[in-house]
Design a protein around this motif. Structure first.
Motif: not given
Lengths: 192, 192
Positions: B188-190, A175-179, B138, A7-9, B171
């Motif tokens: 973008a949030i998934k 890039k990913f902001l919250n991982q 999203i 389900n991730d980008f 994110v």
């Protein structure tokens, strides 16, 4: 049900492959600046085909060996030059104009984790590639920064690419902001 | 020869459309949180088709009018609810589970530049959408920050999305590192 992961980008690696696919076609010349275990070299060799040319660099013998085996197994060795040298010396080996180049910054997966890419030689290699790439061509940096030294390399490399002349180059960040981790991220340069 | 512009990576707006296309299909419910002149509303209405449902919000009457004309002209009005209200109140109007939502943060192009989106109401709207979106769905924020107040909104919004629970949301940030302006960027949030 799909796994959570699905389900991730698109991950940074998947996005780098998307960009390579978008920019490379049969007959192109391309560079894998960090051959590693040969996965990107194989991916690029498939895209450029047997009329194309891939220059793949690594300083570690085991990386060159692993990549060689993978290419032979997939009948892709004819279009690839595996070069045991630092990517900082790539201009010594490459005479073609390049359509795309990719770096995976960090250490060789499954190898000696103390042998890592470093900002200084990475930036030298990027500078040389920017002279070799065609208009519309790209240089992709997949930046792993969770290992010791990784965060410093990332800071220096991002600082360098952020200062590239905006009229000559278009520099993208993905890039990913919250991982946590942090997961790898991408800086990609396109010649305008 | 291609224009310089055509040699760039996909712009933030083009990338937002790429993500919408990847996530929306016929029959889906979607949200345009900032209808503006209706361009995204139209794009989304085409993707979800006449079996789908688009909720498009704007606080300005001129935006609602412009969007309405554009939709009628393209025979897309049947699947769109144009709602003259703040997106901060969107839960009052939406009962469906949403597959995708998009915000264009800033001011209405061609309109009154003093009427801008603001971090507080943007974040309230995003929070409400996160309760409404399906797994795999999203929320895209196209962030314009060159106008007065834009930079503050961007900082607050990015700070908020960067703190979202990593187990529940993925994110992504897509932006340009070396371009003046600054050009719009994407967060973008998934839902995982």
């Amino acid at each position: 049900m799909k796994s959570k992961q699905n389900n991730d980008f698109a991950s940074a690696v998947a996005f780098s492959h998307f960009l390579l696919k978008q920019h490379l076609t049969s007959g192109d010349a391309a560079v894998d600046a960090t051959a590693g275990n040969g996965h990107d070299t194989k991916f690029i060799a498939e895209l450029v085909g047997d009329q194309g040319q891939v220059y793949a660099f690594d300083i570690q013998q085991s990386a060159i060996e692993n990549s060689k085996q993978l290419l032979i197994k997939n009948k892709l060795n004819s279009q690839v030059q595996l070069i045991k040298a630092s990517h900082a010396d790539l201009d010594y080996y490459i005479k073609d104009n390049i359509k795309a180049a990719v770096f995976n910054l960090g250490y060789l997966p499954g190898g000696d984790k103390s042998i890592i890419t470093r900002a200084d030689s990475t930036i030298i290699a990027v500078k040389k590639l920017l002279k070799l790439i065609k208009q519309g061509g790209i240089v992709i940096l997949v930046i792993y920064s969770g290992h010791p030294g990784g965060s410093q390399e990332k800071t220096k490399v991002l600082n360098y690419v952020s200062q590239l002349n905006c009229h000559e180059y278009n520099v993208l960040s993905y890039k990913f902001l919250n991982q946590p981790g942090p997961p790898p991220e991408i800086a990609a340069i396109k010649k305008r």
